[in-house]
Design an enzyme around this catalytic site. Structure first.
Site, PDB file in Angstrom:
ATOM      1  N   TYR A 113      42.536  53.816  67.601  1.00 22.41           N
ATOM      2  CA  TYR A 113      43.531  53.652  66.526  1.00 22.41           C
ATOM      3  C   TYR A 113      44.530  52.567  66.897  1.00 22.41           C
ATOM      4  O   TYR A 113      44.927  51.759  66.062  1.00 22.41           O
ATOM      5  CB  TYR A 113      44.254  54.979  66.264  1.00 22.41           C
ATOM      6  CG  TYR A 113      45.133  54.876  65.038  1.00 22.41           C
ATOM      7  CD1 TYR A 113      44.601  55.114  63.772  1.00 22.41           C
ATOM      8  CD2 TYR A 113      46.461  54.487  65.134  1.00 22.41           C
ATOM      9  CE1 TYR A 113      45.365  54.979  62.642  1.00 22.41           C
ATOM     10  CE2 TYR A 113      47.248  54.350  64.001  1.00 22.41           C
ATOM     11  CZ  TYR A 113      46.693  54.599  62.758  1.00 22.41           C
ATOM     12  OH  TYR A 113      47.460  54.451  61.625  1.00 22.41           O
TER      13      TYR A 113
ATOM     14  N   PHE B 136      45.232  30.644  42.352  1.00 22.05           N
ATOM     15  CA  PHE B 136      44.059  31.467  42.598  1.00 22.05           C
ATOM     16  C   PHE B 136      44.381  32.862  42.070  1.00 22.05           C
ATOM     17  O   PHE B 136      45.525  33.314  42.143  1.00 22.05           O
ATOM     18  CB  PHE B 136      43.631  31.505  44.072  1.00 22.05           C
ATOM     19  CG  PHE B 136      42.342  32.248  44.227  1.00 22.05           C
ATOM     20  CD1 PHE B 136      41.163  31.700  43.752  1.00 22.05           C
ATOM     21  CD2 PHE B 136      42.301  33.515  44.756  1.00 22.05           C
ATOM     22  CE1 PHE B 136      39.963  32.400  43.819  1.00 22.05           C
ATOM     23  CE2 PHE B 136      41.107  34.222  44.832  1.00 22.05           C
ATOM     24  CZ  PHE B 136      39.936  33.667  44.361  1.00 22.05           C
ATOM     25  N   THR B 137      43.361  33.538  41.561  1.00 21.85           N
ATOM     26  CA  THR B 137      43.578  34.787  40.808  1.00 21.85           C
ATOM     27  C   THR B 137      44.390  35.824  41.593  1.00 21.85           C
ATOM     28  O   THR B 137      45.438  36.270  41.138  1.00 21.85           O
ATOM     29  CB  THR B 137      42.214  35.381  40.414  1.00 21.85           C
ATOM     30  OG1 THR B 137      41.410  35.501  41.590  1.00 21.85           O
ATOM     31  CG2 THR B 137      41.492  34.496  39.401  1.00 21.85           C
TER      32      THR B 137
ATOM     33  N   ASP C 269      46.961  28.764  52.270  1.00 22.49           N
ATOM     34  CA  ASP C 269      45.827  29.659  52.058  1.00 22.49           C
ATOM     35  C   ASP C 269      44.683  29.005  52.819  1.00 22.49           C
ATOM     36  O   ASP C 269      44.047  28.067  52.332  1.00 22.49           O
ATOM     37  CB  ASP C 269      45.505  29.821  50.571  1.00 22.49           C
ATOM     38  CG  ASP C 269      44.317  30.760  50.362  1.00 22.49           C
ATOM     39  OD1 ASP C 269      43.563  30.995  51.335  1.00 22.49           O
ATOM     40  OD2 ASP C 269      44.131  31.253  49.236  1.00 22.49           O
TER      41      ASP C 269
ATOM     42  N   LYS D 293      35.051  34.251  54.212  1.00 17.72           N
ATOM     43  CA  LYS D 293      34.476  32.930  53.909  1.00 17.72           C
ATOM     44  C   LYS D 293      34.199  32.183  55.216  1.00 17.72           C
ATOM     45  O   LYS D 293      33.185  32.426  55.851  1.00 17.72           O
ATOM     46  CB  LYS D 293      35.447  32.142  53.008  1.00 17.72           C
ATOM     47  CG  LYS D 293      35.499  32.613  51.550  1.00 17.72           C
ATOM     48  CD  LYS D 293      36.295  33.846  51.337  1.00 17.72           C
ATOM     49  CE  LYS D 293      36.604  34.114  49.878  1.00 17.72           C
ATOM     50  NZ  LYS D 293      37.292  35.404  49.705  1.00 17.72           N
TER      51      LYS D 293
ATOM     52  N   ARG E 107      34.580  30.898  35.709  1.00 18.83           N
ATOM     53  CA  ARG E 107      35.892  30.452  36.183  1.00 18.83           C
ATOM     54  C   ARG E 107      36.503  29.602  35.072  1.00 18.83           C
ATOM     55  O   ARG E 107      36.541  28.389  35.119  1.00 18.83           O
ATOM     56  CB  ARG E 107      35.778  29.615  37.465  1.00 18.83           C
ATOM     57  CG  ARG E 107      35.308  30.363  38.675  1.00 18.83           C
ATOM     58  CD  ARG E 107      36.347  31.200  39.395  1.00 18.83           C
ATOM     59  NE  ARG E 107      36.640  32.481  38.837  1.00 18.83           N
ATOM     60  CZ  ARG E 107      37.260  33.452  39.537  1.00 18.83           C
ATOM     61  NH1 ARG E 107      37.603  33.270  40.792  1.00 18.83           N
ATOM     62  NH2 ARG E 107      37.552  34.597  38.973  1.00 18.83           N
TER      63      ARG E 107
ATOM     64  N   PHE F 255      38.879  39.459  34.437  1.00 19.75           N
ATOM     65  CA  PHE F 255      37.516  38.943  34.543  1.00 19.75           C
ATOM     66  C   PHE F 255      36.585  39.873  35.313  1.00 19.75           C
ATOM     67  O   PHE F 255      35.382  39.852  35.109  1.00 19.75           O
ATOM     68  CB  PHE F 255      37.534  37.559  35.226  1.00 19.75           C
ATOM     69  CG  PHE F 255      38.292  37.576  36.518  1.00 19.75           C
ATOM     70  CD1 PHE F 255      39.646  37.335  36.526  1.00 19.75           C
ATOM     71  CD2 PHE F 255      37.663  37.885  37.710  1.00 19.75           C
ATOM     72  CE1 PHE F 255      40.367  37.394  37.711  1.00 19.75           C
ATOM     73  CE2 PHE F 255      38.367  37.938  38.891  1.00 19.75           C
ATOM     74  CZ  PHE F 255      39.735  37.692  38.892  1.00 19.75           C
TER      75      PHE F 255
HETATM   76  C1  P61 Z   1      35.711  34.234  45.828  1.00 21.05           C
HETATM   77  F1  P61 Z   1      36.337  36.272  41.317  1.00 21.05           F
HETATM   78  N1  P61 Z   1      37.761  34.589  46.918  1.00 21.05           N
HETATM   79  O1  P61 Z   1      35.958  33.010  45.876  1.00 21.05           O
HETATM   80  P1  P61 Z   1      39.774  38.407  49.409  1.00 21.05           P
HETATM   81  N2  P61 Z   1      42.189  32.935  48.513  1.00 21.05           N
HETATM   82  C2  P61 Z   1      41.086  32.252  48.152  1.00 21.05           C
HETATM   83  C3  P61 Z   1      39.944  32.961  47.822  1.00 21.05           C
HETATM   84  O2  P61 Z   1      38.867  32.289  47.452  1.00 21.05           O
HETATM   85  C4  P61 Z   1      39.941  34.401  47.871  1.00 21.05           C
HETATM   86  C5  P61 Z   1      41.135  35.041  48.261  1.00 21.05           C
HETATM   87  C6  P61 Z   1      42.226  34.297  48.584  1.00 21.05           C
HETATM   88  C7  P61 Z   1      36.689  35.153  46.387  1.00 21.05           C
HETATM   89  C8  P61 Z   1      36.555  36.621  46.100  1.00 21.05           C
HETATM   90  C9  P61 Z   1      37.142  36.820  44.757  1.00 21.05           C
HETATM   91  O3  P61 Z   1      38.967  36.250  41.108  1.00 21.05           O
HETATM   92  C10 P61 Z   1      38.373  36.560  42.279  1.00 21.05           C
HETATM   93  O4  P61 Z   1      39.270  38.519  50.812  1.00 21.05           O
HETATM   94  C11 P61 Z   1      41.119  30.788  48.096  1.00 21.05           C
HETATM   95  O5  P61 Z   1      38.714  38.373  48.382  1.00 21.05           O
HETATM   96  O6  P61 Z   1      40.822  39.420  49.104  1.00 21.05           O
HETATM   97  C12 P61 Z   1      38.816  35.151  47.477  1.00 21.05           C
HETATM   98  O7  P61 Z   1      40.501  36.976  49.409  1.00 21.05           O
HETATM   99  C13 P61 Z   1      41.218  36.539  48.318  1.00 21.05           C
HETATM  100  C14 P61 Z   1      36.392  36.596  43.615  1.00 21.05           C
HETATM  101  C15 P61 Z   1      38.504  36.983  44.626  1.00 21.05           C
HETATM  102  C16 P61 Z   1      37.016  36.481  42.407  1.00 21.05           C
HETATM  103  C17 P61 Z   1      39.114  36.883  43.383  1.00 21.05           C
HETATM  104  O8  P61 Z   1      34.659  34.684  45.373  1.00 21.05           O
END
Ligand code: P61
Length: 461
Positions: free
Chosen positions: A76, A128-129, A219, A262, A386, A453
């Site tokens: 832990y 970003f979303t 980011d 990523k 998108r 979405f």
């Molecule tokens: C993706 F449809 N991306 O690209 P988490 N910053 C950035 C990202 O690309 C990102 C996050 C933060 C995803 C997953 C995803 O609307 C969406 O580890 C530049 O996913 O929490 C994530 O990181 C967030 C898909 C996220 C989406 C949001 O596919």
């Protein structure tokens, strides 16, 4: 011609484990997408042939990462793997302090809660979303300060992720520097098409904001892929290593949020890292409320080990050459076939320009959502909208946001698909393009309140 130019992007690894894929008929897929409300997020993965929905958490880990998984110290508190991760973040990103989180948005949540007060403004190089959602939930208003070229799918600017310093200056004049806790700088910019920011621009943002006492938060989710483009495209960086460029990028910031799913070649994970001791203290205290103790942040020890080991691999140039080479291979093939895509070709994905693909479908009939559904029906290839659906509604007026970019993303999981999978994908998009005249749009019949979405449902018009 240099040796590198003559040789293709072949992978510096071979396949050791495989996962069978199911093939389906067109009739099966028509039913599946209808039942999924024409939303590719709502398909079952077993009904997908080639899954280009996202490059997030879909990576193939190396044997060394899997070996590390067996060395998970599932304590832990004070897990050995946390210390390995902390050391790796220091080595590759350069930050002094680390707070692990379950994924990127966990870090965004904590950062936004700490730095943003009601009525603040957060400038960023395109939204970003999840990032914008957390900024707004903390009481902030996101302001887009990316260069205009980023909103033009046909502009060939090599660094479409750059911040427009004039827009930033205008915002400071309009609202005052004290209302801007930080500039949110993404490297690369996902929603613009995986487009990089130049080191020159990042440095300029740093110098300019320092004059006004405004922080820079990176980011750094795909910062390694950004570093690759800096090395390729920016003067003075050809002979620098990816690891050096990555550290230089981070040195222009106060903190970073990272989705490890990523660049880090893992299936889960994230972190907040910073040079700022006060910010670290607050984050360390808040992470225990939302994620878990500060030495695991919602992750298992084995996940932290896979992240630490993934970092060693993510900066290898041969790997990046193959990774981005695969995306370029698909993009160039599509361009040769006359398919409208965002140029220059980005790091993690190809973005189809649905406005030019379906010029007859108005934006409020969801051309990109429609295109993603059509591609799935044609071949079982899963992609992601998108465009207007992702952009959500204006918080004040309640109207749809109408983004310039109405795109379908084909994101490539790292080290997963073969060149033949790429060829099948291109053939499918070409066949949907050949039949584009017969396609009509969609109407939304279910709209969730947050990040609509993901779960919105549609019917054919
Ligand atoms: C993706 F449809 N991306 O690209 P988490 N910053 C950035 C990202 O690309 C990102 C996050 C933060 C995803 C997953 C995803 O609307 C969406 O580890 C530049 O996913 O929490 C994530 O990181 C967030 C898909 C996220 C989406 C949001 O596919």
């Amino acid at each position: 011609m240099s040796e590198e130019k003559r040789r293709s992007w072949a992978e510096p690894f071979k396949i050791k484990v495989v996962e069978p894929l199911k093939t389906t008929t067109r009739g099966y897929r028509e039913r599946a997408i209808r039942e999924a409300g024409y939303n590719t997020f709502l398909l079952r993965s077993e009904d997908v042939y080639i899954d280009l929905l996202t490059d997030s958490g879909t990576n193939a880990m190396s044997d060394n990462q899997w070996a590390g998984m067996m060395l998970g110290d599932e304590a832990y508190a004070g897990s050995e793997n946390f210390y390995n991760l902390e050391a790796a973040v220091g080595k590759y990103y350069g930050y002094s302090y680390l707070v692990p989180t379950h994924q990127g948005r966990g870090a965004e949540h904590i950062l936004s809660q700490i730095l943003i007060s009601e009525g603040d403004y957060i400038p960023g190089n395109m939204y970003f979303t999840t990032t914008r959602e957390h900024q707004e939930r903390a009481g902030g208003t996101f302001v887009d300060v990316i260069i205009d070229e980023a909103h033009d799918p046909e502009s060939t600017h090599p660094f479409k992720g750059n911040v427009d310093l004039r827009k930033l200056e205008d915002l400071i004049e309009r609202v005052g520097a004290e209302k801007i806790p930080y500039v949110s700088v993404a490297a690369t910019v996902n929603m613009a098409g995986g487009q990089p920011i130049s080191m020159e621009n990042l440095r300029a943002v740093r110098e300019f904001t320092q004059l006004h006492g405004i922080k820079v938060v990176l980011d750094a989710t795909r910062a390694v892929e950004n570093a690759y483009f800096v090395k390729r495209r920016e003067e003075g960086y050809a002979d620098r290593s990816i690891a050096e460029i990555l550290r230089e990028m981070c040195s222009c910031s106060d903190a970073a949020t990272v989705s490890a799913k990523k660049d880090l070649l893992t299936n889960i994970g994230g972190f907040l890292a910073t040079f700022d001791e006060d910010l670290f203290e607050e984050a360390r205290s808040l992470v225990v409320v939302y994620e878990g103790l500060h030495t695991y942040g919602g992750l298992a020890g084995r996940d932290m080990e896979a992240m630490a080991r993934g970092m060693e691999e993510m900066v290898e140039e041969d790997y990046l050459h193959a990774r981005i080479g695969q995306v370029e291979y698909v993009g160039e093939k599509l361009l040769r076939g006359g398919i409208p895509i965002v140029v220059p070709i980005g790091g993690h994905a190809i973005f189809l320009d649905a406005k030019r693909f379906f010029p007859g479908i108005p934006q409020d009939h969801f051309p990109a959502q429609t295109l993603a559904a059509e591609i799935y029906v044609d071949s079982g290839v899963r992609t992601m909208e998108r465009g207007i659906v992702s952009a959500g509604r204006d918080r004040e007026t309640g109207e749809h946001n109408y983004p310039e970019l109405e795109l379908v993303r084909l994101a490539f999981p790292r080290r997963v698909y073969t060149q033949a999978h790429c060829d099948v994908t291109v053939e499918s998009i070409e066949s949907v393009h050949d039949n584009r005249e017969s396609v009509r749009g969609l109407r939304m019949v279910h709209e969730p309140k947050h990040l609509r979405f993901f779960q919105a449902r549609f019917e054919k018009l």
